[in-house]
Design a protein around this motif. Structure first.
Motif, short mmCIF file in Angstrom:
data_model
loop_
_atom_site.label_atom_id
_atom_site.label_comp_id
_atom_site.label_asym_id
_atom_site.label_seq_id
_atom_site.Cartn_x
_atom_site.Cartn_y
_atom_site.Cartn_z
N LEU A 141 0.92 -1.20 0.08
CA LEU A 141 0.00 0.00 -0.11
C LEU A 141 0.84 1.39 0.07
N LEU A 142 2.02 1.15 0.39
CA LEU A 142 2.88 2.19 0.53
C LEU A 142 3.43 2.57 -1.07
N ILE A 143 3.32 1.56 -2.00
CA ILE A 143 3.62 1.62 -3.35
C ILE A 143 2.26 1.94 -4.25
N ASN A 144 1.24 1.52 -3.74
CA ASN A 144 -0.07 1.85 -4.30
C ASN A 144 -1.09 2.20 -3.31
N LYS A 145 -1.35 3.23 -3.06
CA LYS A 145 -2.33 3.64 -1.91
C LYS A 145 -3.84 3.63 -2.29
N ASN A 146 -3.91 3.25 -3.70
CA ASN A 146 -5.23 3.15 -4.18
C ASN A 146 -5.62 1.78 -4.71
N SER A 147 -5.12 0.92 -4.04
CA SER A 147 -5.63 -0.59 -4.27
C SER A 147 -6.50 -1.10 -3.53
N GLU A 148 -7.61 -1.35 -4.15
CA GLU A 148 -8.71 -1.83 -3.37
C GLU A 148 -8.50 -3.62 -3.02
N ARG A 149 -7.77 -4.05 -3.71
CA ARG A 149 -7.31 -5.56 -3.40
C ARG A 149 -6.58 -5.45 -1.84
N GLY A 150 -5.62 -4.41 -2.03
CA GLY A 150 -4.58 -4.27 -0.92
C GLY A 150 -5.54 -3.78 0.55
#
Length: 289
Positions: A141-150
């Motif tokens: 999530l630090l890499i992609n804060k817009n990941s619904e899967r994360g």
């Protein structure tokens, strides 16, 4: 499929010959000259092998896929897709620790790929280590804060840690990013029911069911409705259709794997004991034996 595998092993045999035969340049010795393939050719061959391995994974032939992927990686160890595919085959072969090792190699090659971290987290969840899973989810999530899967995975890890409020926050973030991600909405319902918020749970399960006609929100909705004295034909039919669609949900062990809480599991047993449910429950149990 057989022709593809045969062709690959022909290529591998060729490479073995190149590596193991010494070409002697002598006036008294005559050997045909073999041109050693360059790295570009090796890379191309490895990709072709990888594609065949993916087909084998899809066919459930994971052991064969692993062998091919290991050979492909020898030809092209810097190809991240090969390491990812190897990890997938290892996961499906229940070689979880080897899969973690493969994913570590992938991270070294591409440290800013969030899906690798999420896949590692999934393995740790399967290993019943939600703390470790949560660590890698947050890395992703630090890499992609817009990941619904994360955020969905984060919510699941929080459920396993009994942090229901934190789980709700994570699921809400997930469904806010993608309003069609019904799994997060469904899992909000799971938590609300454990927190004795039946009305809110029903609302979430109904919403999830509008997005996807999946067995889980269908059965969960029926269970909660039944527990609130709504024993209508609609409720019973929901439960029947859910078990016909996925008979695994008759098992408490399977329910636990889907992160159902004790309250929902106990309520499920009360529904399954209803006389209208006896036949479909019996058939579901027979199917999963």
């Amino acid at each position: 499929m057989t022709n593809k595998i045969t062709a690959i092993f022909q290529v591998l045999l060729y490479l073995t010959l190149v590596n193991n035969f010494l070409i002697i340049k002598s006036a008294n010795a005559f050997f045909p000259k073999i041109n050693e393939p360059n790295q570009k050719e090796l890379n191309s061959t490895s990709i072709q092998i990888g594609r065949t391995a993916i087909q084998l994974i899809q066919l459930g032939q994971n052991s064969e896929a692993i062998k091919l992927l290991e050979l492909a990686i020898k030809l092209n160890p810097s190809e991240i897709a090969l390491w990812n595919s190897l990890a997938e085959a290892q996961i499906r072969s229940d070689q979880k620790y080897k899969a973690l090792s493969s994913l570590n190699k992938a991270i070294k090659l591409k440290p800013k790929e969030e899906n690798i971290y999420f896949k590692k987290a999934s393995i740790y969840m399967d290993l019943n280590n939600p703390k470790k899973a949560k660590f890698y989810i947050n890395e992703g999530l630090l890499i992609n804060k817009n990941s619904e899967r994360g955020y969905f995975q984060l919510g699941n890890a929080e459920i396993m840690l009994n942090n229901y409020k934190s789980a709700l926050i994570a699921f809400k973030k997930s469904s806010k990013i993608n309003s069609s991600f019904w799994q997060s909405i469904n899992n909000e319902g799971l938590i609300q029911y454990e927190l004795n918020n039946s009305k809110e749970a029903i609302s979430k399960f109904k919403l999830a069911l509008k997005i996807s006609n999946d067995a889980e929100p269908m059965l969960a909705l029926a269970i909660v409705l039944f527990s609130t004295d709504n024993k209508s034909i609609y409720t019973i039919n929901l439960a029947k259709n859910a078990l016909i669609s996925n008979p695994k949900y008759v098992s408490k062990n399977y329910q636990s794997k889907q992160l159902w809480g004790k309250k929902l599991q106990n309520s499920a047993q009360l529904l399954f004991k209803a006389k209208e449910m006896k036949k479909v429950v019996k058939e579901a149990k027979e199917k999963i034996q």
